[in-house]
Every structure is written in C-alpha cells, then in structure tokens.
Write a protein that holds these residues in place. Structure first.
Motif, short mmCIF file in Angstrom:
data_model
loop_
_atom_site.label_atom_id
_atom_site.label_comp_id
_atom_site.label_asym_id
_atom_site.label_seq_id
_atom_site.Cartn_x
_atom_site.Cartn_y
_atom_site.Cartn_z
N ALA A 193 0.83 -1.21 0.00
CA ALA A 193 0.00 0.00 0.00
C ALA A 193 0.86 1.26 0.00
O ALA A 193 0.59 2.21 -0.75
N VAL A 194 1.90 1.27 0.82
CA VAL A 194 2.76 2.46 0.91
C VAL A 194 3.48 2.70 -0.41
O VAL A 194 3.61 3.85 -0.88
N LEU A 195 3.97 1.64 -1.06
CA LEU A 195 4.61 1.79 -2.36
C LEU A 195 3.65 2.38 -3.39
O LEU A 195 3.99 3.28 -4.16
N LEU A 196 2.41 1.87 -3.40
CA LEU A 196 1.42 2.34 -4.35
C LEU A 196 1.15 3.82 -4.17
O LEU A 196 1.05 4.58 -5.14
N LEU A 197 1.08 4.26 -2.93
CA LEU A 197 0.79 5.68 -2.65
C LEU A 197 1.96 6.58 -3.04
O LEU A 197 1.78 7.62 -3.69
N HIS A 198 3.17 6.20 -2.65
CA HIS A 198 4.33 7.04 -2.95
C HIS A 198 4.64 7.07 -4.45
O HIS A 198 4.97 8.13 -5.00
N SER A 199 4.54 5.94 -5.11
CA SER A 199 4.79 5.96 -6.56
C SER A 199 3.71 6.75 -7.28
O SER A 199 3.97 7.39 -8.31
N GLY A 200 2.48 6.74 -6.73
CA GLY A 200 1.42 7.54 -7.34
C GLY A 200 1.64 9.03 -7.22
O GLY A 200 1.07 9.81 -7.99
N LEU A 201 2.45 9.44 -6.25
CA LEU A 201 2.73 10.87 -6.06
C LEU A 201 3.73 11.43 -7.06
O LEU A 201 3.80 12.65 -7.27
N GLU A 219 12.18 7.73 -4.10
CA GLU A 219 13.16 7.05 -3.24
C GLU A 219 12.47 6.10 -2.25
O GLU A 219 12.93 4.98 -2.03
N VAL A 220 11.36 6.56 -1.67
CA VAL A 220 10.62 5.70 -0.73
C VAL A 220 10.10 4.46 -1.46
O VAL A 220 10.21 3.33 -0.96
N ALA A 221 9.55 4.67 -2.66
CA ALA A 221 9.02 3.55 -3.43
C ALA A 221 10.10 2.54 -3.78
O ALA A 221 9.91 1.33 -3.65
N ILE A 222 11.25 3.04 -4.22
CA ILE A 222 12.37 2.14 -4.59
C ILE A 222 12.82 1.33 -3.38
O ILE A 222 13.08 0.13 -3.48
N ALA A 223 12.91 1.99 -2.22
CA ALA A 223 13.36 1.29 -1.02
C ALA A 223 12.38 0.21 -0.59
O ALA A 223 12.78 -0.82 -0.03
N LEU A 224 11.09 0.42 -0.87
CA LEU A 224 10.07 -0.55 -0.46
C LEU A 224 9.97 -1.75 -1.40
O LEU A 224 9.48 -2.81 -1.01
N HIS A 238 8.36 1.12 -11.21
CA HIS A 238 9.55 1.39 -12.02
C HIS A 238 9.23 2.36 -13.16
O HIS A 238 10.05 3.22 -13.50
N ILE A 239 8.03 2.26 -13.73
CA ILE A 239 7.65 3.19 -14.80
C ILE A 239 7.56 4.61 -14.24
O ILE A 239 8.04 5.57 -14.84
N ARG A 240 6.93 4.76 -13.08
CA ARG A 240 6.78 6.10 -12.52
C ARG A 240 8.11 6.69 -12.07
O ARG A 240 8.37 7.88 -12.22
N VAL A 241 8.95 5.84 -11.51
CA VAL A 241 10.27 6.30 -11.08
C VAL A 241 11.10 6.75 -12.29
O VAL A 241 11.88 7.70 -12.20
N ALA A 242 10.90 6.10 -13.42
CA ALA A 242 11.61 6.50 -14.63
C ALA A 242 11.33 7.96 -14.97
O ALA A 242 12.21 8.68 -15.46
N ALA A 243 10.11 8.42 -14.69
CA ALA A 243 9.78 9.82 -14.96
C ALA A 243 10.65 10.76 -14.13
O ALA A 243 11.10 11.80 -14.61
N THR A 244 10.91 10.37 -12.87
CA THR A 244 11.76 11.20 -12.01
C THR A 244 13.19 11.23 -12.53
O THR A 244 13.83 12.28 -12.56
N TYR A 245 13.70 10.09 -12.93
CA TYR A 245 15.06 10.06 -13.48
C TYR A 245 15.17 10.95 -14.71
O TYR A 245 16.16 11.66 -14.89
N LEU A 246 14.15 10.91 -15.55
CA LEU A 246 14.18 11.72 -16.76
C LEU A 246 14.15 13.21 -16.41
O LEU A 246 14.87 14.02 -17.01
N THR A 247 13.35 13.58 -15.44
CA THR A 247 13.29 14.97 -15.00
C THR A 247 14.62 15.44 -14.44
O THR A 247 15.00 16.60 -14.58
N GLN A 248 15.33 14.51 -13.80
CA GLN A 248 16.63 14.84 -13.21
C GLN A 248 17.75 14.84 -14.25
O GLN A 248 18.91 15.08 -13.90
N GLY A 249 17.41 14.58 -15.51
CA GLY A 249 18.43 14.54 -16.55
C GLY A 249 19.27 13.28 -16.52
O GLY A 249 20.45 13.31 -16.86
N LYS A 250 18.65 12.16 -16.11
CA LYS A 250 19.35 10.88 -16.02
C LYS A 250 18.64 9.84 -16.91
O LYS A 250 18.04 8.88 -16.42
N PRO A 251 18.71 10.03 -18.23
CA PRO A 251 17.96 9.14 -19.12
C PRO A 251 18.41 7.69 -19.06
O PRO A 251 17.59 6.79 -19.26
N SER A 252 19.70 7.44 -18.79
CA SER A 252 20.16 6.05 -18.73
C SER A 252 19.50 5.32 -17.56
O SER A 252 19.13 4.14 -17.69
#
Length: 450
Positions: A193-201, A219-224, A238-252
C-alpha cells in the motif's frame, strides 16, 4: 452468523426429506431444531457443524448462506477479468467484473465487490471515462469501508490518478498524502500500500514542479520494492520512477528502470501494460533526441493500445507522435495529426493533453510565420495550464509565448508572461526549462496508466 440461518436450515432439511427429529438425533432435540428454524434460537458453532454434517453441506454455507468455494471462484473470475483487460478485450473484462460484483454483492462478500469495482474503475479510466472511473473507485472505497485501510488504497490511488489525468493535480496530491498520513497514524506499514501511494505521487508532484518531493516519493518507493509481494505494483513503480530520473536529466537510469518494468510485465504476460511501458520508453527517447527510436516505440505502443480498445489513450499518444514528426522535419503530418486529435478531445476530459496540442500547434505556426494564430494557441495552452496548476508545463509555455511577444516588439506583455512562468517554477532546472517541451512533465499519461 446470519439471522437467516434458521431459514437455511429449514430449506436444506426439507429439501432432503428429513424430519426435525431425524436431523436432531442423537445430539439435539426436535424442539431445538424447531426453535432454530423459527429464529427463536441461534445455534452454537458445534450445533451448526453437526447439522451441516447431517445435511451434507458446508457449515460456513449454512451459517452465512454463501456457497462453499464461491469466494475462491469469484477471485478466479477477477483474475480472468484482469487478463481480458490486459489482453485487449475491455468489453469482456467489464462484463466479467459486473458479474463478480453482482454475485459477490448477493452473497455479502464486500471485499470482492470492492475489487470488482476497482476493476471497473480501471476499465473506465483506460476508456477516458474519468468521471465514471472516479465513481467506481469511490464506490469501491465505500464497499471496503469496514476493511483495513491498506485494502482501500488501490481505490484511493485510482481516484487520485483520474484527478491527475484531468488536471486536478493538487486534489490528487491531497488524496495520496492524506492517506499516507492515515496509514502512519494507524501504524499500518503495509509495504504494498505504501509503495502504491508514494509511486502515485511522482507524476502529480512532477507536473506541479515539486521535483524534490517527486524525488523523495520515488526514493521511498524504490526502497520498499524488495518487500512488496505484488510484482505488478513493482513494475508500475519502475515506470513512474523513470519519470523522475528523466526529470533529473538521467535518461540512462530512466531506461534501466523501464527495462525492469518491461521484464516484469513480460513475465506476467500483461500485454496492455507492456504497451504503456513502450510508450514511456518512446517518451524517454524523444526527450533525449533519439527520434527514430522514439517513433518505433510509439508505433509499437499505439498498436497495442488500439488492439486494447483504448481509443482515448491512443489520442494522447498521438500528441507524442506529432511531437516526434515535428522534430523530424515533417511539420505537415504533425499539424494534421494535432488538429485531428484536438477535434477529438474535450478539454474537460484531458486538460493537459489539449494544452500540449495548443503548444505544439503554436510552435508549428511560428515556423510557418503565422504569429497571430501561434499566439492564440500559446495563450489557450497557458489558460488551460493555469487551471491545472501544472507549474513546469506553464513555465515552458510562458517562455515560448514571451519569446514570441518579445520578437513582435511587445516587450511589456512579454515581461508579464515571463513573470508568470517564473513564478510558476521558481528554481526549476534550466535543463527542463530550456526546451519547448519539458522532460517527463506533459500529462504523464504513460506514467499514470500503469
């Protein structure tokens, strides 16, 4: 144990041609059986087991009226409905979910009713019927009101996702963060449940320009993830976290995260989710200038979503395809596709997609020299983005409009527009603002749908 146990006992006894005495002996009396059947007495658990054994039925069925094995059967139907949805048969999935909802409701199986409503919400969401989807998710939450909060989390996340898709970003964030707070107050640390909520944010935070908050949620989602039992939720994370990496300029890192999602969805044989995964990968390629690779991924994703009957999502994906066409030097094809898509989407249904179409049309018209029409499209985009409070998108669009006004010598107006954009995302990265389309911000359809 229900008050109808007496009526069920009577019906089962008479159906088998047994007298009250034959049913009762040797442990009980006919008077006791009569009192139970009339509702004057509630049988003990031992009496229920005795009567059920004599009648050849399950004691739980006698106590509750729920046929033995019904819950397991309906759970299997829910799994089948889920696979129909993923395999591109939404109508079959909807019919299956409706059937489970009705049968579970008749049997008083509230958890299964809630799960069926969640499935109906997902089907409506993919069809672009966001109001209907929210209604289903809300009904699921109400049905599960007596169940632990983690059981209701998918319904809450579903509502938040629909609000974000419709441009109600702060409403989405409020729903998710308030639920996280409620879990913490109740000391319910359910990792799924916690992963679902944090990744949804991640997506609404990104669109609001709250990149530090998005990164923390990721970060919370990845740790969980190692503690989560549901591989589908991990893949979506993993799909949602990819968006954060892209925003941070980390496409790889974004591509690596999407590869993990693709692997999990492949193992689960979830075809529609694989389509969204390829959409996300295409988006990542497009933002890093790999236009040919982006076009291939978008084409593959579009084929899957067309087969899945996700017409509304196909329209959103067409916005991405048009952007690639424009950047490949194919402005006429891009313009035709954008105009067709604009005609098919109601801003009330997808405010963010419509704003992106207006911005892209503005870019094309500037190239053609039609600055009057370009300004109209930019201003339409700005108005929509202000409604959504989508800070990063608003900042980028204000920069484009400000540049146009400055070029036309309307410097006071340009300054006012620039100021609007700057106030929207103070401190935003130049990497994100120095483009005509910000990385991992536009609508985040692919991030939200999974």
């Amino acid at each position: 144990m229900s008050d109808g146990v007496g009526a069920r006992l009577l019906a089962a006894r008479t159906a088998r041609g047994l007298s009250q005495r034959r049913l009762a002996e040797p442990a009980y009396t006919s008077a006791y059986v009569s009192a139970v059947e009339l509702g004057h007495r509630r049988p003990s658990a031992e009496a229920l087991r005795f009567f059920a054994e004599r009648l050849g039925i399950d004691d739980d069925e006698l106590a509750t009226g729920i046929p033995a094995g019904l819950a397991a059967e309906l759970r299997l139907h829910l799994t089948e409905a889920r696979r129909h949805w993923s395999a591109g048969a939404p109508a079959v999935a909807v019919a299956a979910y409706q059937q489970v909802r009705e049968r579970a409701g008749a049997a008083g199986l509230t958890e299964l009713v809630g799960l069926a409503l969640q499935g109906l919400g997902r089907c409506a969401q993919q069809a672009g019927e966001l109001t209907q989807a929210i209604a289903h998710y809300s009904a699921a939450e109400r049905e599960l009101a007596e169940h632990p909060l983690p059981t209701r989390v998918p319904s809450i996340v579903g509502q938040a996702t629909c609000h974000a898709l419709a441009g109600r970003l702060r409403e989405a964030v409020f729903l998710l963060t308030s639920t996280i707070d409620a879990l913490e107050r109740a000391d319910l640390t359910d990792p799924d449940a916690v992963l679902l909520l944090h990744s949804g944010l991640v997506s609404p935070y990104t669109q609001l320009g709250l990149h530090a908050d998005a990164a923390r949620a990721a970060e919370v989602a990845i740790a969980l993830a190692p503690r989560v039992s549901d591989p589908e939720r991990v893949a979506a994370m993993h799909i949602r976290v990819a968006a954060t990496y892209l925003t941070q300029g980390k496409p790889s890192l974004a591509e690596a995260s999407l590869a993990k999602a693709h692997d999990l969805y492949s193992r689960l044989d979830l075809r529609t989710e694989l389509g969204y995964c390829r959409w996300s990968l295409g988006y990542t390629h497009a933002r890093t200038g790999k236009l040919d690779e982006a076009a291939r991924e978008f084409a593959a994703a579009r084929e899957v979503l067309v087969a899945a009957g996700a017409a509304f999502q196909v329209l959103r994906l067409d916005c991405e395809i048009a952007d690639v066409l424009r950047r490949q030097g194919r402005p006429h094809e891009a313009k035709v596709l954008l105009n067709n898509t604009l005609a098919a989407i109601d801003p009330a249904d997808d405010l963010m997609a419509v704003s992106d179409i207006h911005r892209q049309l503005g870019l094309l018209l500037v190239t053609e020299g039609d600055v009057v029409a370009a300004e109209d499209h930019y201003r339409a985009a700005v108005a929509l983005l202000e409604q959504a409070d989508a800070a990063l998108e608003l900042a980028v669009t204000c920069r484009l409009l400000g540049d146009l006004l400055s070029h036309l010598g309307r410097h006071a107006e340009a300054t006012a527009v620039y100021r609007t954009g700057l106030l929207a995302t103070e401190g935003a990265s130049p990497l994100l603002l120095g483009t005509d389309r910000p990385a991992a911000s536009f609508h985040a359809n692919q991030w939200d749908q999974s």
